[in-house]
Enzyme design. Structure first.
Site, PDB file in Angstrom:
ATOM      1  N   HIS A 112       0.962  -1.368   0.027  1.00 21.22           N
ATOM      2  CA  HIS A 112       0.013   0.110  -0.121  1.00 21.22           C
ATOM      3  C   HIS A 112       0.914   1.377   0.129  1.00 21.22           C
ATOM      4  CE1 HIS A 112      -3.353   2.516   1.589  1.00 21.22           C
ATOM      5  NE2 HIS A 112      -2.562   3.236   1.700  1.00 21.22           N
ATOM      6  N   GLU A 113       1.875   1.503   1.047  1.00 18.46           N
ATOM      7  CA  GLU A 113       2.660   2.519   1.023  1.00 18.46           C
ATOM      8  C   GLU A 113       3.518   2.551  -0.034  1.00 18.46           C
ATOM      9  OE1 GLU A 113       1.874   4.599   3.054  1.00 18.46           O
ATOM     10  OE2 GLU A 113       0.692   3.481   4.511  1.00 18.46           O
ATOM     11  N   HIS A 140       1.917   4.713  -2.863  1.00 17.37           N
ATOM     12  CA  HIS A 140       2.035   6.332  -2.714  1.00 17.37           C
ATOM     13  C   HIS A 140       3.344   6.589  -3.114  1.00 17.37           C
ATOM     14  CE1 HIS A 140      -1.496   6.946  -0.576  1.00 17.37           C
ATOM     15  NE2 HIS A 140      -1.081   6.204   0.563  1.00 17.37           N
ATOM     16  N   GLU A 165      -5.471   7.844  -2.497  1.00 19.65           N
ATOM     17  CA  GLU A 165      -5.172   6.583  -1.895  1.00 19.65           C
ATOM     18  C   GLU A 165      -5.289   5.510  -3.283  1.00 19.65           C
ATOM     19  OE1 GLU A 165      -4.420   5.593   1.021  1.00 19.65           O
ATOM     20  OE2 GLU A 165      -4.323   7.328   1.733  1.00 19.65           O
ATOM     21  N   HIS A 209      -7.089  10.623  12.838  1.00 22.06           N
ATOM     22  CA  HIS A 209      -7.264  11.071  11.384  1.00 22.06           C
ATOM     23  C   HIS A 209      -8.025  12.249  11.197  1.00 22.06           C
ATOM     24  CE1 HIS A 209      -6.214   6.829  10.263  1.00 22.06           C
ATOM     25  NE2 HIS A 209      -5.715   7.215   9.148  1.00 22.06           N
ATOM     26  N   ILE A 210      -9.017  12.664  11.980  1.00 21.25           N
ATOM     27  CA  ILE A 210     -10.135  13.515  11.682  1.00 21.25           C
ATOM     28  C   ILE A 210      -9.512  14.754  12.571  1.00 21.25           C
ATOM     29  CG2 ILE A 210     -11.704  12.208  10.622  1.00 21.25           C
ATOM     30  CD1 ILE A 210     -13.421  12.931  12.960  1.00 21.25           C
ATOM     31  N   PHE A 211      -9.156  14.237  13.581  1.00 19.14           N
ATOM     32  CA  PHE A 211      -8.737  15.606  14.728  1.00 19.14           C
ATOM     33  C   PHE A 211      -7.185  16.064  14.532  1.00 19.14           C
ATOM     34  CE2 PHE A 211     -12.556  13.778  16.228  1.00 19.14           C
ATOM     35  CZ  PHE A 211     -13.697  14.773  15.958  1.00 19.14           C
ATOM     36  N   GLY A 231      -5.181  14.987   8.180  1.00 23.31           N
ATOM     37  CA  GLY A 231      -5.981  15.798   7.273  1.00 23.31           C
ATOM     38  C   GLY A 231      -7.168  15.183   6.684  1.00 23.31           C
ATOM     39  N   TYR A 232      -7.662  14.349   7.583  1.00 25.21           N
ATOM     40  CA  TYR A 232      -9.139  13.591   7.000  1.00 25.21           C
ATOM     41  C   TYR A 232     -10.524  14.233   7.663  1.00 25.21           C
ATOM     42  CZ  TYR A 232      -6.563   9.869   4.687  1.00 25.21           C
ATOM     43  OH  TYR A 232      -5.577   9.258   3.849  1.00 25.21           O
TER      44      TYR A 232
END
Length: 663
Positions: free
Chosen positions: A444-445, A448, A474, A576-578, A581-582
């Site tokens: 996966h990585e 990127h 992604e 992730h969200i706090f 960047g999600y």
């Protein structure tokens, strides 16, 4: 040491081809970042004075400013992620506000904004390349989202919000890190850790040694269990001791939710400020701000999540029934009362019995060096690139870091990517032996990294992974995971690290069959995260009648077969969200899964056993998805590769969630 000395030989201020990770220390951060910001401020003033709506007088000097800041700040932040220390933390904290202030100053520059508008409105606009148009449009949009059009008092308020959001996110992440580190469970009785595999016992003994129990061994203990992923997952999947599983699970889902490290108030503040920011920019909610720079819209994202939820729900309910039946057949006392700390344990037992796969027994077949070799061979087959070891070519932050060089024809390519995976370290004189899940993560990585390294964009602001919409970024990474199930690829890497024997064919077939195991449950888990993220950033009213935990419970009614525990505070560690960047963007994982599954189905359509067709399709993938970067809208890039717009069918088929048509 005088501050001037630390500026003089400061590695952050030197010209370098590769980041000097080996020599950057916390003492360099304050003076280095401050000196850099002062220089960039002067460069920006000079640019604003002489700005003209042309590439050489606007974009090129701007790119130099943006680049220098992102490289230096990226290097410092990367070190914080891989080599955290209290000194480094406090140095970053001290200069963070100054860095944000400069970014806002740059993002709100009227002269630059007006120059970009002039390019867009000029008669030459139509002659610009796609990439240049995308840069101009993106710069204008970013400037508006950065508050360039706001009146002075509103702009001042906006800037305060941005500073505070940056500080809160940083604090949120640190609290999660500290809460994770703070927990440790010392175990001295062998009975308590029955079922844990040898690798997990080795890791737990290694943790014990690092906590001062210098005589700890894998066989005789003592053992220390932590909330770090490899330790936590091993306990949830393998510990026979149900009360240990319960204790570790409850500790994990309540991380950073009490005492000094409580993130509840921080989350409320973050959501309140994001909503204020959205209103200042004339949006209804923060999700709309987030979607302004993405492929999706709020409606399209919600529509996809609901479609996938409906396709997953019945399968997830059936998964739970299967677990109940199986645990009952094994004489489990908890069979009628299966809960959160039982599902992973019994799933693992059911997987072993159904497919006779024991993740732990497979580890010797997946040694890191072999996996990396196989990955590089695949890249050569699909994309025609040679990758060779290049240790010593560039500085590293830890002796275990390896460098490789991607060659394409004759010249070495310029982009630099670092891949960081969290996996089981080498124990004793054995190499890192990986679970199949960890193998998927490395593939996966690497996806990127490939998109970054194989870019053919000359325009730096949209080269590599830069300028790609967040919900499309992604695609290559999730695409690469599919190759872990491709017979030739997997058999090429799955060799026993001591005997060299290949993974038995029947095990390969079982791995493929197990791919859809509990797919409904795993899909719902991601859908819970994505949906609660969108709910908090669209309908939730900070300080209103519903708490953040009420929202999570409401979402969970439709996305969790077993409702969360009343004390579940997973939101307090939802970095992730706090802290990432999600925010209003977690749906991107599912959005990109649709794209990546559909892209892989192009190879299936061509015939995975047809080498010539695979190479041709690989070449096409490379020339579109991997080469075009952010220089073209992602939907256009996808259509250029696939010949049509994406559909979720391939994803549902790969996951075994497509209803089978009656023949």
């Amino acid at each position: 040491m005088a501050a001037s000395d630390v500026v003089e030989g400061n590695p952050l201020l030197q010209d370098f081809e590769f980041p000097p990770f080996d020599v950057v220390e916390p003492k360099h951060v304050r003076p280095g970042v401050r000196a850099l910001l002062a220089k960039l401020e002067r460069d920006l003033e000079e640019l604003e004075r002489g700005v003209e709506p042309t590439w050489p007088k606007l974009v090129e000097p701007l790119e130099k400013i943006v680049d220098r800041l992102s490289v230096v700040w990226g290097m410092v932040n990367h070190l914080k992620a891989v080599k955290d220390s209290s000194e480094l933390r406090s140095a970053i904290e001290d200069v963070q506000a100054e860095k944000v202030k400069f970014q806002l100053r740059l993002g709100q520059s009227k002269p630059l904004y007006n120059a970009f508008k002039a390019i867009q409105e000029s008669p030459d606009w139509q002659t610009l390349s796609d990439a240049r148009k995308r840069i101009v449009e993106s710069q204008i949009r970013e400037a508006v989202l950065n508050g360039v059009s706001l009146e002075d008092d509103k702009k001042e308020n906006f800037n305060k919000i941005e500073q505070e959001l940056e500080r809160l996110s940083q604090k949120f992440g640190e609290n999660v890190l500290d809460a994770t580190k703070k927990f440790e469970k010392l175990i001295t009785d062998k009975k308590d850790i029955e079922g844990l595999p040898a690798t997990a016992l080795g890791l737990a003994a290694q943790s014990a040694v690092s906590k001062g129990h210098e005589n700890a061994t894998a066989e005789n203990g003592p053992w220390v269990i932590t909330l770090d992923a490899p330790s936590f997952i091993a306990v949830m999947q393998h510990a026979r001791n149900r009360s240990l599983r319960e204790e570790i699970y409850c500790a994990y889902i309540t991380r950073a939710s009490t005492g000094d490290l409580d993130n509840t108030e921080i989350i409320d503040q973050i959501l309140k400020l994001r909503l204020e920011k959205a209103k200042l920019l004339n949006y209804n909610n923060y999700a709309e701000v987030s979607m302004a720079t993405k492929m999706a819209t709020v409606e399209k994202a919600e529509e996809l999540l609901e479609k996938l939820r409906r396709a997953s729900w019945d399968a997830a309910v059936q998964d739970m029934e299967d677990l109940k039946e199986f645990s009952e057949s094994q004489g489990a006392l908890e069979a009628d009362d299966l809960t959160h700390w039982d599902t992973n344990f019994w799933s693992e037992r059911l997987r072993e019995s159904k497919y006779d796969i024991n993740e732990e027994e497979l580890r010797p077949f997946f040694s890191l060096p072999k996996v990396i070799d196989g990955l590089f061979n695949l890249a050569k087959t699909l994309f025609g690139i040679e990758i060779e070891p290049a240790d010593g070519l560039a500085p590293v932050w830890n002796k275990d870091v390896s460098w490789v060089l991607s060659r394409d024809g004759t010249s070495a390519r310029l982009p630099v990517a670092h891949m960081v995976c969290n996996q089981t370290p080498p124990v004793g004189n054995k190499p890192s032996l990986m679970t199949f899940r960890e193998v998927e993560t490395v593939f996966h990585e690497f996806g990127h990294a490939l998109q970054h390294m194989l870019t053919k964009q000359d325009e730096g602001l949209v080269a590599g992974i830069r300028g790609i919409e967040w919900d499309a970024v992604e695609l290559p990474s999730q695409f690469m995971e599919n190759w872990c199930y491709h017979r030739e690829t997997l058999m090429g890497i799955a060799k026993h690290f001591e005997t060299g024997e290949s993974l038995p064919e029947e095990v390969y077939l079982k791995l493929v069959a197990a791919r859809t195991f509990r797919a409904g449950s795993l899909s719902l888990r991601q859908l819970r995260f994505a949906t609660v993220d969108l709910e908090l950033h669209t309908k939730y009213v900070p300080g209103g009648p519903e708490s953040i935990y009420d929202v999570d419970r409401r979402v969970s009614e439709k996305t969790q077969v077993i409702p969360p525990l009343p004390e579940d505070r997973f939101l307090c560690s939802f970095s992730h969200i706090f802290a990432g960047g999600y925010a209003a963007g977690y749906y991107s994982y599912k959005w990109a899964e649709v794209l990546s599954a559909d892209a892989f189905s192009a190879f299936e359509d061509a015939g995975l056993d047809n080498d010539k067709a695979v190479k041709e399709t690989g070449h096409k993938f490379r020339e579109t998805i991997l080469a075009l970067g952010g220089g073209k809208a992602p939907l256009d890039v996808f259509v250029q590769f696939r010949g049509r717009e994406p559909t979720p069918d391939a994803l549902l088929r790969h996951n075994g969630l497509l209803p089978v048509a009656a023949s």
